[in-house]
Design an enzyme around this catalytic site. Structure first.
Site, PDB file in Angstrom:
ATOM      1  N   TYR A 259      -8.039   1.834   7.000  1.00  0.00           N
ATOM      2  CA  TYR A 259      -7.700   3.235   6.815  1.00  0.00           C
ATOM      3  C   TYR A 259      -9.009   4.033   6.695  1.00  0.00           C
ATOM      4  O   TYR A 259      -9.970   3.578   6.068  1.00  0.00           O
ATOM      5  CB  TYR A 259      -6.831   3.400   5.558  1.00  0.00           C
ATOM      6  CG  TYR A 259      -6.682   4.834   5.151  1.00  0.00           C
ATOM      7  CD1 TYR A 259      -6.123   5.758   6.022  1.00  0.00           C
ATOM      8  CD2 TYR A 259      -7.144   5.288   3.919  1.00  0.00           C
ATOM      9  CE1 TYR A 259      -6.011   7.077   5.668  1.00  0.00           C
ATOM     10  CE2 TYR A 259      -7.022   6.616   3.555  1.00  0.00           C
ATOM     11  CZ  TYR A 259      -6.458   7.509   4.439  1.00  0.00           C
ATOM     12  OH  TYR A 259      -6.366   8.822   4.096  1.00  0.00           O
TER      13      TYR A 259
ATOM     14  N   LYS B  54       3.228   5.956   0.155  1.00  0.00           N
ATOM     15  CA  LYS B  54       3.866   5.593   1.430  1.00  0.00           C
ATOM     16  C   LYS B  54       5.218   4.905   1.202  1.00  0.00           C
ATOM     17  O   LYS B  54       6.117   5.528   0.684  1.00  0.00           O
ATOM     18  CB  LYS B  54       2.894   4.717   2.228  1.00  0.00           C
ATOM     19  CG  LYS B  54       1.467   5.280   2.319  1.00  0.00           C
ATOM     20  CD  LYS B  54       1.433   6.527   3.136  1.00  0.00           C
ATOM     21  CE  LYS B  54       0.055   7.048   3.490  1.00  0.00           C
ATOM     22  NZ  LYS B  54      -0.941   7.154   2.432  1.00  0.00           N
TER      23      LYS B  54
ATOM     24  N   ARG C 197      -4.239   9.061 -20.357  1.00  0.00           N
ATOM     25  CA  ARG C 197      -5.291   8.474 -19.505  1.00  0.00           C
ATOM     26  C   ARG C 197      -5.452   6.978 -19.808  1.00  0.00           C
ATOM     27  O   ARG C 197      -5.819   6.187 -18.948  1.00  0.00           O
ATOM     28  CB  ARG C 197      -6.618   9.231 -19.666  1.00  0.00           C
ATOM     29  CG  ARG C 197      -7.740   8.674 -18.807  1.00  0.00           C
ATOM     30  CD  ARG C 197      -8.771   9.725 -18.377  1.00  0.00           C
ATOM     31  NE  ARG C 197      -9.221  10.567 -19.449  1.00  0.00           N
ATOM     32  CZ  ARG C 197     -10.106  10.217 -20.399  1.00  0.00           C
ATOM     33  NH1 ARG C 197     -10.651   9.016 -20.381  1.00  0.00           N
ATOM     34  NH2 ARG C 197     -10.459  11.071 -21.338  1.00  0.00           N
TER      35      ARG C 197
ATOM     36  N   ASP D  93      -5.351  -4.520   0.891  1.00  0.00           N
ATOM     37  CA  ASP D  93      -4.544  -3.301   0.898  1.00  0.00           C
ATOM     38  C   ASP D  93      -3.205  -3.663   1.547  1.00  0.00           C
ATOM     39  O   ASP D  93      -3.139  -3.929   2.743  1.00  0.00           O
ATOM     40  CB  ASP D  93      -5.294  -2.209   1.690  1.00  0.00           C
ATOM     41  CG  ASP D  93      -4.564  -0.881   1.661  1.00  0.00           C
ATOM     42  OD1 ASP D  93      -3.329  -0.874   1.493  1.00  0.00           O
ATOM     43  OD2 ASP D  93      -5.233   0.165   1.832  1.00  0.00           O
TER      44      ASP D  93
HETATM   45  N1  PLP Z   1      -4.464   2.633   2.318  1.00  0.00           N
HETATM   46  C1  PLP Z   1      -3.854   2.841   3.496  1.00  0.00           C
HETATM   47  C2  PLP Z   1      -3.553   1.678   4.394  1.00  0.00           C
HETATM   48  C3  PLP Z   1      -3.514   4.147   3.895  1.00  0.00           C
HETATM   49  O1  PLP Z   1      -2.950   4.348   5.080  1.00  0.00           O
HETATM   50  C4  PLP Z   1      -3.809   5.223   3.023  1.00  0.00           C
HETATM   51  C5  PLP Z   1      -3.472   6.615   3.384  1.00  0.00           C
HETATM   52  O2  PLP Z   1      -2.998   6.903   4.458  1.00  0.00           O
HETATM   53  C6  PLP Z   1      -4.450   4.949   1.823  1.00  0.00           C
HETATM   54  C7  PLP Z   1      -4.747   3.652   1.485  1.00  0.00           C
HETATM   55  C8  PLP Z   1      -4.802   6.071   0.885  1.00  0.00           C
HETATM   56  O3  PLP Z   1      -3.689   6.450   0.169  1.00  0.00           O
HETATM   57  P1  PLP Z   1      -3.499   7.914  -0.483  1.00  0.00           P
HETATM   58  O4  PLP Z   1      -3.330   8.860   0.643  1.00  0.00           O
HETATM   59  O5  PLP Z   1      -2.274   7.727  -1.337  1.00  0.00           O
HETATM   60  O6  PLP Z   1      -4.719   8.195  -1.291  1.00  0.00           O
END
Ligand code: PLP
Length: 393
Positions: free
Chosen positions: A111, A208, A58, A183
């Site tokens: 998101y 992703k 951790r 992000d």
């Molecule tokens: N940020 C973006 C732009 C996303 O599209 C997503 C999920 O689709 C996330 C963050 C969250 O990621 P996770 O599904 O790995 O928690």
């Protein structure tokens, strides 16, 4: 070897050859929760050292450190913190920064999980957010006030591929002494480098494009050593720690990141151009198209390419969208994006259930919208499948 002058393609293939690093060319998987200490003094030293990667997983783990160091070099960051998911990265980064009474400026297009973090979780801790149009830098500037602690952006944003001008956001943050966080999940470090544009922190859903194989969940937070260290202090308590095996898979996936994303950029642009001329398609959202309202910004801000995700609106609304996802043969009907296999979903079907119809509409999600994650299939096969699907709906 000076990592600062290497291109992304070379960085992702590089194995740590610093003195004391393991001789293995492929990285070692440290699938362990805890580590033995040889004596009392070492144990005390391990227990007191922040982010020690040989004490308890951790706190840190050598497999996680290997991914963190590669990702930091890709993003041009001093430091990286790997997390269990993209939402783990976002919530840990935000909760590691804000205090009760703080204010956050964020975008209309985010998101869904980020929208929920801002609208449902943060208010319970006395943190409120102003949501502004990402394409309107003046609105963003006007939203910054004396309590603002963080400007949170996502570009290109999921699912409408709207852009935010990162250099302007960075300048706004600097002017007001407010931290900026981007992000970069959809952009990827192959296509854009927010930290080089002055952004303080980058987060990723490594689930992703970074992982690229639809087989792991992970996230990452990147920024200055001090800032990431500060966030780590919350992270070690909040506990969204990446599992070593997921980190190992991520490292393996990232070896081909540049290659995959370059191919996905090319195919996505071809699909976007093709769809833009189709009579059953009302509108295509892709920053690489000259018709995208922020194409000039995309050309400036995304020197590596415009990404492997696009969305388009079908004539015929929800029924047409539904018929489309039922009739397509190559893309899988599945959430997520960025992997080897193309995926397509109808955001109205997926988001309304989570955030409600009104919120989905306010976020600009039309009923006939399709989000298409371009995989590594041959572009001609994808175009043929799109044409066949559009013909039958
Ligand atoms: N940020 C973006 C732009 C996303 O599209 C997503 C999920 O689709 C996330 C963050 C969250 O990621 P996770 O599904 O790995 O928690």
């Amino acid at each position: 070897m000076d990592r600062n002058i290497l291109r992304v393609d070379t960085l992702v293939t590089h194995t740590d050859r610093s003195p004391g690093a393991p001789a293995d060319v492929a990285p070692v998987l440290h699938q362990t929760a805890t580590f033995r200490a040889p004596d009392d003094d070492t144990f005390r030293q391990m227990a007191g050292a922040p982010r020690h990667d040989g004490y308890y997983t951790r706190d840190g783990n050598p497999t996680l450190s290997a991914v963190e160091s590669l990702l930091a070099s890709l993003e041009g960051a001093q430091s990286c913190l790997l997390t269990a998911s993209g939402m783990g990265a976002l919530s840990t980064a935000v909760l590691g920064i804000v205090r009760h009474g703080d204010h956050v400026v964020a975008q209309r297009s985010h998101y869904m999980g980020t929208t929920q973090l801002l609208g449902e979780v943060l208010p319970r801790f006395g943190v409120d957010a102003s949501i502004v149009d990402e394409a309107d830098p003046d609105a963003m500037a006007a939203a910054v006030g004396s309590r603002t602690r963080l400007i949170l952006v996502e570009t290109p944003a999921n699912p409408l591929l709207r852009l935010t001008d990162l250099a302007r956001v960075a300048e706004l943050g600097r002017r007001h002494g407010v931290l900026t966080l981007c992000d970069n999940t959809i952009g990827t470090p192959v296509n854009q480098q927010p930290i080089a544009l002055g952004i303080d922190l980058v987060v990723h859903s490594a689930t992703k494009f970074l992982g690229g194989h639809h087989d792991l969940m992970a996230g990452a937070i990147l920024g200055s050593r001090d800032l990431v260290q500060q966030i780590w202090r919350s992270h070690v308590v909040l506990g969204a720690v990446a599992d070593p095996f997921a980190a190992w898979l991520l490292l393996r996936g990232m070896r081909t990141l540049a290659l995959r994303v370059q191919r996905q950029n090319q195919t996505a642009l071809r699909l976007a151009q093709h769809l833009a001329g189709h009579p059953k398609v009302a509108r295509v959202h892709y920053p690489g198209l000259p018709s995208h309202p922020q194409h000039a910004l995309a050309a400036r801000q995304m020197p590596g390419g415009f990404g492997g995700l696009l969305s388009f609106e079908l004539q015929g609304g929800f029924a047409a969208g539904n018929a489309f996802v039922n009739a397509m043969r190559i893309p899988a009907r599945a959430v997520s994006f960025g992997g080897f296999e193309s995926l397509a979903t109808q955001p109205a079907a997926m988001w309304s259930g989570s955030i409600g119809d009104d919120a989905a509409r306010a976020a600009g999600i039309s009923p006939g919208l399709i989000r298409f994650s371009v995989g590594l299939e041959h572009p001609d096969d994808l175009i043929a499948d799109l044409d066949r699907t559009l013909a039958v709906i």
